[in-house]
Design a protein around this motif. Structure first.
Motif, PDB file in Angstrom:
ATOM      1  N   GLU A  43       0.809  -1.215   0.000  1.00  0.00           N
ATOM      2  CA  GLU A  43       0.000   0.000   0.000  1.00  0.00           C
ATOM      3  C   GLU A  43       0.846   1.270   0.000  1.00  0.00           C
ATOM      4  OE1 GLU A  43      -2.413  -0.411   3.440  1.00  0.00           O
ATOM      5  OE2 GLU A  43      -3.493  -2.164   2.679  1.00  0.00           O
ATOM      6  N   SER A  44       2.130   1.136   0.371  1.00  0.00           N
ATOM      7  CA  SER A  44       3.010   2.302   0.491  1.00  0.00           C
ATOM      8  C   SER A  44       4.353   1.989  -0.149  1.00  0.00           C
ATOM      9  CB  SER A  44       3.229   2.664   1.969  1.00  0.00           C
ATOM     10  OG  SER A  44       2.005   2.916   2.624  1.00  0.00           O
ATOM     11  N   ILE A  45       5.088   3.040  -0.453  1.00  0.00           N
ATOM     12  CA  ILE A  45       6.449   2.889  -0.934  1.00  0.00           C
ATOM     13  C   ILE A  45       7.320   3.946  -0.263  1.00  0.00           C
ATOM     14  CG2 ILE A  45       6.030   4.351  -2.972  1.00  0.00           C
ATOM     15  CD1 ILE A  45       8.061   2.498  -4.458  1.00  0.00           C
ATOM     16  N   ILE A  46       8.493   3.541   0.199  1.00  0.00           N
ATOM     17  CA  ILE A  46       9.451   4.459   0.813  1.00  0.00           C
ATOM     18  C   ILE A  46      10.695   4.481  -0.065  1.00  0.00           C
ATOM     19  CG2 ILE A  46      10.846   5.015   2.834  1.00  0.00           C
ATOM     20  CD1 ILE A  46       8.838   3.487   4.543  1.00  0.00           C
ATOM     21  N   TYR A  52       8.659   4.016  12.247  1.00  0.00           N
ATOM     22  CA  TYR A  52       7.903   5.209  12.615  1.00  0.00           C
ATOM     23  C   TYR A  52       7.030   5.698  11.464  1.00  0.00           C
ATOM     24  CZ  TYR A  52       6.424   9.702  14.235  1.00  0.00           C
ATOM     25  OH  TYR A  52       5.619  10.751  14.581  1.00  0.00           O
ATOM     26  N   LEU A  53       7.578   5.725  10.260  1.00  0.00           N
ATOM     27  CA  LEU A  53       6.796   6.190   9.127  1.00  0.00           C
ATOM     28  C   LEU A  53       5.554   5.329   8.911  1.00  0.00           C
ATOM     29  CD1 LEU A  53       9.479   7.143   6.441  1.00  0.00           C
ATOM     30  CD2 LEU A  53       8.343   8.613   8.110  1.00  0.00           C
ATOM     31  N   THR A  83       9.423  -5.598   4.943  1.00  0.00           N
ATOM     32  CA  THR A  83       8.333  -5.716   3.974  1.00  0.00           C
ATOM     33  C   THR A  83       7.496  -6.964   4.234  1.00  0.00           C
ATOM     34  OG1 THR A  83       9.705  -6.884   2.338  1.00  0.00           O
ATOM     35  CG2 THR A  83       9.660  -4.479   2.240  1.00  0.00           C
ATOM     36  N   ASP A  84       7.973  -7.864   5.094  1.00  0.00           N
ATOM     37  CA  ASP A  84       7.140  -8.989   5.545  1.00  0.00           C
ATOM     38  C   ASP A  84       6.178  -8.549   6.641  1.00  0.00           C
ATOM     39  OD1 ASP A  84       8.254 -10.968   3.891  1.00  0.00           O
ATOM     40  OD2 ASP A  84       9.934 -11.278   5.261  1.00  0.00           O
ATOM     41  N   GLU A  85       6.584  -7.515   7.370  1.00  0.00           N
ATOM     42  CA  GLU A  85       5.799  -7.042   8.511  1.00  0.00           C
ATOM     43  C   GLU A  85       4.796  -5.959   8.123  1.00  0.00           C
ATOM     44  OE1 GLU A  85       6.693  -5.118  12.947  1.00  0.00           O
ATOM     45  OE2 GLU A  85       8.301  -6.073  11.785  1.00  0.00           O
ATOM     46  N   PHE A  86       5.179  -5.128   7.148  1.00  0.00           N
ATOM     47  CA  PHE A  86       4.333  -4.010   6.736  1.00  0.00           C
ATOM     48  C   PHE A  86       4.007  -4.098   5.245  1.00  0.00           C
ATOM     49  CE2 PHE A  86       7.042  -2.276  10.199  1.00  0.00           C
ATOM     50  CZ  PHE A  86       6.045  -2.004  11.127  1.00  0.00           C
TER      51      PHE A  86
END
Length: 232
Positions: A24-27, A219-220, A43-46
């Motif tokens: 859903e997001s990209i950093i 945090y992000l 990326t397994d957690e979020f």
């Protein structure tokens, strides 16, 4: 465990994306050191993609305006950040449509000069929703004064700042202002009502990079502080 999703080139840049389909997001992490791969397990957690960006001119593309170099043998800062931000928006960010069917929440986590750039881009562009400046070069000549008169885009909802507790102990008088400048930026953003936090870590510049990046990503993604073993 490495979770490489895809990679591509855009001009001089090479971009390696870690994560899985359905994020859903990209950093974006503009950082030549291989720290992004070390935290790809996140990326397994979020539901997030981590995009390592390499190939930029460190003293050119990441500096907001011209300034003298800080070390012998380096090039002066040429102030190419506006052009680099334009390039990211025009040539890199549009690639997201090739690996995600829906728009992604776009963030940036920069380290050192790219931490400075991430904040600067947040004042010039409306394409980032959250920013992390990890050991950011906020000592950069005139940057605190610039932040006093140039607010972040209203799209930015969250800012994370971190610094090693020894970074101010340098013989370079410009770089020695880094803690003072970072705390000043925190105060400026807090005064504007921004969700901003500051995290101190043990050690000097460019140490425990993967742990510091992990703290920033957590945090992000959550809005909650996470302390690694080297946090103060």
């Amino acid at each position: 465990m490495m979770n490489r999703f895809t990679s591509f080139t855009a001009g001089p840049l090479s971009v390696t994306v870690y994560g899985k389909a359905g994020a859903e997001s990209i950093i974006y992490i503009p950082q030549p050191e291989p720290v992004t791969e070390k935290v790809s397990f996140l990326t397994d957690e979020f539901p997030v993609l981590l995009a390592s960006v390499d190939g930029m001119d460190w003293n050119g593309d990441l500096s907001p305006w011209p300034a003298p170099k800080v070390f012998r043998g380096e090039e002066d800062f040429s102030g190419g950040a506006d052009g680099f931000a334009d390039f990211l928006e025009q040539e890199v960010f549009p690639r997201e449509s090739t690996f995600s069917e829906k728009p992604l929440h776009r963030m940036m986590a920069g380290i050192s000069m790219s931490g400075l750039f991430a904040l600067y881009m947040g004042t010039r562009k409306g394409s980032l929703e959250a920013i992390a400046s990890i050991s950011g070069s906020l000592w950069f000549d005139g940057f605190v004064d610039y932040m006093k008169t140039h607010g972040l885009s209203k799209l930015v909802k969250r800012v994370y700042l971190s610094l090693g507790d020894k970074e101010k102990r340098t013989g370079n008088p410009r770089m020695a202002k880094v803690e003072e400048a970072t705390l000043a930026v925190q105060d400026i953003l807090a005064g504007e009502g921004m969700d901003v936090v500051y995290q101190a870590n043990r050690g000097n510049h460019f140490v425990h990079g993967d742990e510091r990046l992990e703290e920033a990503v957590r945090y992000l993604m959550t809005g909650k502080m996470w302390k690694g073993p080297h946090s103060v």
